[in-house]
Write a protein that holds these residues in place. Structure first.
Motif, PDB file in Angstrom:
ATOM      1  N   ALA A   1      34.814  37.020  29.115  1.00  0.00           N
ATOM      2  CA  ALA A   1      34.408  35.733  30.145  1.00  0.00           C
ATOM      3  C   ALA A   1      35.404  35.623  30.386  1.00  0.00           C
ATOM      4  O   ALA A   1      34.834  35.185  31.564  1.00  0.00           O
ATOM      5  CB  ALA A   1      33.805  35.008  28.484  1.00  0.00           C
ATOM      6  N   GLN A   2      35.865  35.790  30.002  1.00  0.00           N
ATOM      7  CA  GLN A   2      37.388  35.621  31.212  1.00  0.00           C
ATOM      8  C   GLN A   2      37.595  36.254  32.775  1.00  0.00           C
ATOM      9  O   GLN A   2      37.843  35.709  33.162  1.00  0.00           O
ATOM     10  CB  GLN A   2      38.481  35.767  30.156  1.00  0.00           C
ATOM     11  CG  GLN A   2      38.780  35.410  29.189  1.00  0.00           C
ATOM     12  CD  GLN A   2      40.299  35.957  28.977  1.00  0.00           C
ATOM     13  OE1 GLN A   2      41.362  35.460  29.270  1.00  0.00           O
ATOM     14  NE2 GLN A   2      40.631  36.074  27.505  1.00  0.00           N
ATOM     15  N   PHE A   3      36.836  37.815  32.197  1.00  0.00           N
ATOM     16  CA  PHE A   3      36.591  37.844  33.591  1.00  0.00           C
ATOM     17  C   PHE A   3      35.725  37.760  34.388  1.00  0.00           C
ATOM     18  O   PHE A   3      35.741  37.045  35.545  1.00  0.00           O
ATOM     19  CB  PHE A   3      35.956  39.944  33.143  1.00  0.00           C
ATOM     20  CG  PHE A   3      35.484  40.129  34.114  1.00  0.00           C
ATOM     21  CD1 PHE A   3      36.415  40.571  35.805  1.00  0.00           C
ATOM     22  CD2 PHE A   3      34.090  40.616  34.671  1.00  0.00           C
ATOM     23  CE1 PHE A   3      35.718  41.236  36.670  1.00  0.00           C
ATOM     24  CE2 PHE A   3      33.023  41.261  35.836  1.00  0.00           C
ATOM     25  CZ  PHE A   3      34.308  41.619  36.934  1.00  0.00           C
ATOM     26  N   THR A   4      34.647  36.830  33.382  1.00  0.00           N
ATOM     27  CA  THR A   4      34.064  36.419  34.223  1.00  0.00           C
ATOM     28  C   THR A   4      34.247  34.817  35.142  1.00  0.00           C
ATOM     29  O   THR A   4      33.680  34.749  36.206  1.00  0.00           O
ATOM     30  CB  THR A   4      32.142  36.430  33.622  1.00  0.00           C
ATOM     31  OG1 THR A   4      32.191  35.376  32.428  1.00  0.00           O
ATOM     32  CG2 THR A   4      31.415  37.852  33.942  1.00  0.00           C
ATOM     33  N   GLU A   5      34.920  34.332  34.081  1.00  0.00           N
ATOM     34  CA  GLU A   5      35.094  33.095  35.582  1.00  0.00           C
ATOM     35  C   GLU A   5      36.647  33.466  35.755  1.00  0.00           C
ATOM     36  O   GLU A   5      37.240  31.857  36.111  1.00  0.00           O
ATOM     37  CB  GLU A   5      36.002  32.293  33.874  1.00  0.00           C
ATOM     38  CG  GLU A   5      34.989  31.907  32.570  1.00  0.00           C
ATOM     39  CD  GLU A   5      34.871  31.617  31.308  1.00  0.00           C
ATOM     40  OE1 GLU A   5      36.176  31.237  30.883  1.00  0.00           O
ATOM     41  OE2 GLU A   5      33.998  30.890  30.358  1.00  0.00           O
ATOM     42  N   GLY A   6      37.200  34.508  36.626  1.00  0.00           N
ATOM     43  CA  GLY A   6      38.102  34.348  37.403  1.00  0.00           C
ATOM     44  C   GLY A   6      39.633  34.622  36.782  1.00  0.00           C
ATOM     45  O   GLY A   6      40.523  34.230  37.383  1.00  0.00           O
TER      46      GLY A   6
ATOM     47  N   GLY B   1      44.487  44.455  39.718  1.00  0.00           N
ATOM     48  CA  GLY B   1      42.388  44.759  40.006  1.00  0.00           C
ATOM     49  C   GLY B   1      42.152  44.141  40.840  1.00  0.00           C
ATOM     50  O   GLY B   1      42.847  43.004  40.622  1.00  0.00           O
ATOM     51  N   LEU B   2      41.237  43.942  41.092  1.00  0.00           N
ATOM     52  CA  LEU B   2      40.270  43.329  41.677  1.00  0.00           C
ATOM     53  C   LEU B   2      39.320  41.919  40.682  1.00  0.00           C
ATOM     54  O   LEU B   2      39.106  42.442  39.280  1.00  0.00           O
ATOM     55  CB  LEU B   2      39.378  44.595  42.103  1.00  0.00           C
ATOM     56  CG  LEU B   2      39.229  45.302  43.480  1.00  0.00           C
ATOM     57  CD1 LEU B   2      38.187  46.067  43.737  1.00  0.00           C
ATOM     58  CD2 LEU B   2      40.293  44.456  44.460  1.00  0.00           C
ATOM     59  N   TYR B   3      39.035  41.094  41.087  1.00  0.00           N
ATOM     60  CA  TYR B   3      38.600  39.265  40.035  1.00  0.00           C
ATOM     61  C   TYR B   3      37.009  39.771  40.738  1.00  0.00           C
ATOM     62  O   TYR B   3      36.327  40.608  41.261  1.00  0.00           O
ATOM     63  CB  TYR B   3      38.986  38.880  40.439  1.00  0.00           C
ATOM     64  CG  TYR B   3      40.990  38.705  39.728  1.00  0.00           C
ATOM     65  CD1 TYR B   3      41.038  37.863  38.719  1.00  0.00           C
ATOM     66  CD2 TYR B   3      41.879  39.526  40.782  1.00  0.00           C
ATOM     67  CE1 TYR B   3      42.190  37.528  38.076  1.00  0.00           C
ATOM     68  CE2 TYR B   3      42.890  39.261  40.123  1.00  0.00           C
ATOM     69  CZ  TYR B   3      43.651  38.558  39.332  1.00  0.00           C
ATOM     70  OH  TYR B   3      44.591  37.913  38.580  1.00  0.00           O
ATOM     71  N   ILE B   4      36.712  39.235  39.509  1.00  0.00           N
ATOM     72  CA  ILE B   4      34.779  39.644  40.345  1.00  0.00           C
ATOM     73  C   ILE B   4      34.271  38.868  41.400  1.00  0.00           C
ATOM     74  O   ILE B   4      33.462  39.501  41.834  1.00  0.00           O
ATOM     75  CB  ILE B   4      34.265  38.447  38.914  1.00  0.00           C
ATOM     76  CG1 ILE B   4      32.177  38.600  38.679  1.00  0.00           C
ATOM     77  CG2 ILE B   4      34.337  36.695  39.287  1.00  0.00           C
ATOM     78  CD1 ILE B   4      31.267  37.708  37.217  1.00  0.00           C
ATOM     79  N   GLU B   5      35.344  38.517  42.300  1.00  0.00           N
ATOM     80  CA  GLU B   5      34.743  37.539  43.189  1.00  0.00           C
ATOM     81  C   GLU B   5      34.853  38.823  44.571  1.00  0.00           C
ATOM     82  O   GLU B   5      34.392  38.877  45.388  1.00  0.00           O
ATOM     83  CB  GLU B   5      35.790  36.503  43.547  1.00  0.00           C
ATOM     84  CG  GLU B   5      34.435  35.945  44.990  1.00  0.00           C
ATOM     85  CD  GLU B   5      35.814  34.494  45.062  1.00  0.00           C
ATOM     86  OE1 GLU B   5      35.766  33.668  46.723  1.00  0.00           O
ATOM     87  OE2 GLU B   5      36.717  33.786  44.878  1.00  0.00           O
ATOM     88  N   GLU B   6      36.092  39.514  43.989  1.00  0.00           N
ATOM     89  CA  GLU B   6      36.286  40.869  45.031  1.00  0.00           C
ATOM     90  C   GLU B   6      35.517  41.029  45.048  1.00  0.00           C
ATOM     91  O   GLU B   6      34.871  42.359  45.991  1.00  0.00           O
ATOM     92  CB  GLU B   6      37.874  41.357  44.713  1.00  0.00           C
ATOM     93  CG  GLU B   6      39.164  39.954  44.754  1.00  0.00           C
ATOM     94  CD  GLU B   6      39.892  40.166  44.804  1.00  0.00           C
ATOM     95  OE1 GLU B   6      40.987  40.470  45.624  1.00  0.00           O
ATOM     96  OE2 GLU B   6      40.337  39.989  43.776  1.00  0.00           O
ATOM     97  N   LEU B   7      35.205  41.850  44.065  1.00  0.00           N
ATOM     98  CA  LEU B   7      34.439  43.220  43.129  1.00  0.00           C
ATOM     99  C   LEU B   7      32.571  42.559  44.016  1.00  0.00           C
ATOM    100  O   LEU B   7      31.745  43.927  44.352  1.00  0.00           O
ATOM    101  CB  LEU B   7      33.847  43.303  41.878  1.00  0.00           C
ATOM    102  CG  LEU B   7      35.884  44.389  41.657  1.00  0.00           C
ATOM    103  CD1 LEU B   7      35.715  43.638  39.616  1.00  0.00           C
ATOM    104  CD2 LEU B   7      35.602  45.249  41.564  1.00  0.00           C
ATOM    105  N   LEU B   8      31.651  41.586  43.973  1.00  0.00           N
ATOM    106  CA  LEU B   8      30.584  41.620  44.181  1.00  0.00           C
ATOM    107  C   LEU B   8      30.810  40.732  45.325  1.00  0.00           C
ATOM    108  O   LEU B   8      29.211  41.277  45.786  1.00  0.00           O
ATOM    109  CB  LEU B   8      30.179  40.240  42.650  1.00  0.00           C
ATOM    110  CG  LEU B   8      30.195  40.721  41.441  1.00  0.00           C
ATOM    111  CD1 LEU B   8      29.695  39.926  40.230  1.00  0.00           C
ATOM    112  CD2 LEU B   8      29.748  41.895  40.921  1.00  0.00           C
TER     113      LEU B   8
END
Length: 286
Positions: free
Chosen positions: A198-203, A275-282
């Motif tokens: 959840a911490q990952f999906t919340e950035g 590392g890359l965050y969710i916004e950057e990855l997706l």
């Protein structure tokens, strides 16, 4: 739907403890505070009440016989392919639509590779028990995952935390693989691990930090039987009674494991800052 009619093998377990301790039924009655009449009735009927089970299996456990864990070893040696399921209230039948919608990979019947895995998910529930099952993967379409980004995205999707990223092409590809499979085999993710996801999906943390933290769990793999075809490949073996002492030992082990995951998360934040965050990855894979 599969009927589950296996019960505690209390008659056999009484025979084991009498032989292992070199005692007779009168000695066992005195040690457990179970009447001789009740022990004789169990010998005839093969079942009894939960309060009698607690007395017997607490006695066995406190005598340092880890009977359930040893049974796991024996049935794996006997049958080869064996999985375990922890149930909060007991099972009479199983279906592919019996789980919560927000489980790791949606609806299905969830099993783990080991007895302790199954125990860890139900040790807080007073009426819970663990079941073992023989299984086969023959003629099934299997979706396999390791501790990777795809695995994490799949769990976050089905647990409903991806929000605006749920329609992303990368996410949809993972979801399609899961939804078209008869069975999913993937690392187990409990609530402590999902907190990190959840911490990952919340950035708040990047993917490298999340995945390196999650790899500390060592919970093993779960098998999710998602279709009736898959469900027809499992056969119940035995139901295991969970005495209070065993539940408490499991809870203590989970608390220690929680500290280990917290420590690894803190260290991973220092080690994998780039590392890359969710916004950057997706956004890179629209």
């Amino acid at each position: 739907m599969i009927k589950v009619d296996c019960e505690y093998k209390i008659k056999e377990d009484i025979g084991f403890i009498i032989e292992a301790e070199n005692i007779n039924k009168s000695d066992l009655s005195e040690a457990t505070k179970i009447s001789r009449m009740t022990l004789d009735a169990i010998e005839k009927r093969g079942n009894t009440t939960d309060d009698v089970c607690e007395k017997l299996y607490s006695y066995i456990y406190k005598r340092n016989y880890r009977i359930n864990s040893v049974k796991e070893e024996l049935i794996k040696e006997k049958y080869g392919n064996v999985l375990f399921h922890g149930s909060k209230l007991g099972l009479s039948e199983i279906t592919v639509s019996g789980s919560r919608n927000n489980c790791d990979f949606g609806n299905g019947f969830y099993l783990g590779e080991t007895y302790n895995q199954a125990l860890s998910f139900v040790c807080d529930y007073e009426k819970s028990s663990v079941y073992s099952f023989k299984y086969s993967l023959d003629n099934l379409k299997i979706a396999r995952f390791e501790c990777t980004l795809d695995w994490m995205l799949g769990i976050c999707f089905f647990r409903g935390t991806l929000g605006e990223y749920s329609g992303n092409k990368m996410v949809r590809k993972v979801v399609e693989e899961i939804e078209t499979a008869d069975i999913v085999i993937a690392p187990i993710a409990d609530n402590k691990m999902f907190y990190i996801m959840a911490q990952f999906t919340e950035g708040e943390i990047n993917a490298d930090v999340a995945l390196h933290s999650l790899s500390a769990s060592k919970l093993g793999f779960q098998y999710i039987f998602k279709t009736d075809k898959a469900l027809s490949n499992i056969i119940p073996i035995e139901k295991y009674y969970l005495c209070q002492a065993e539940r408490m030992d499991c809870r203590n082990a989970l608390n220690n494991r929680s500290y280990e995951i917290d420590t690894k998360l803190k260290l991973a934040k220092r080690e994998f800052k780039d590392g890359l965050y969710i916004e950057e990855l997706l956004n890179e894979r629209i």
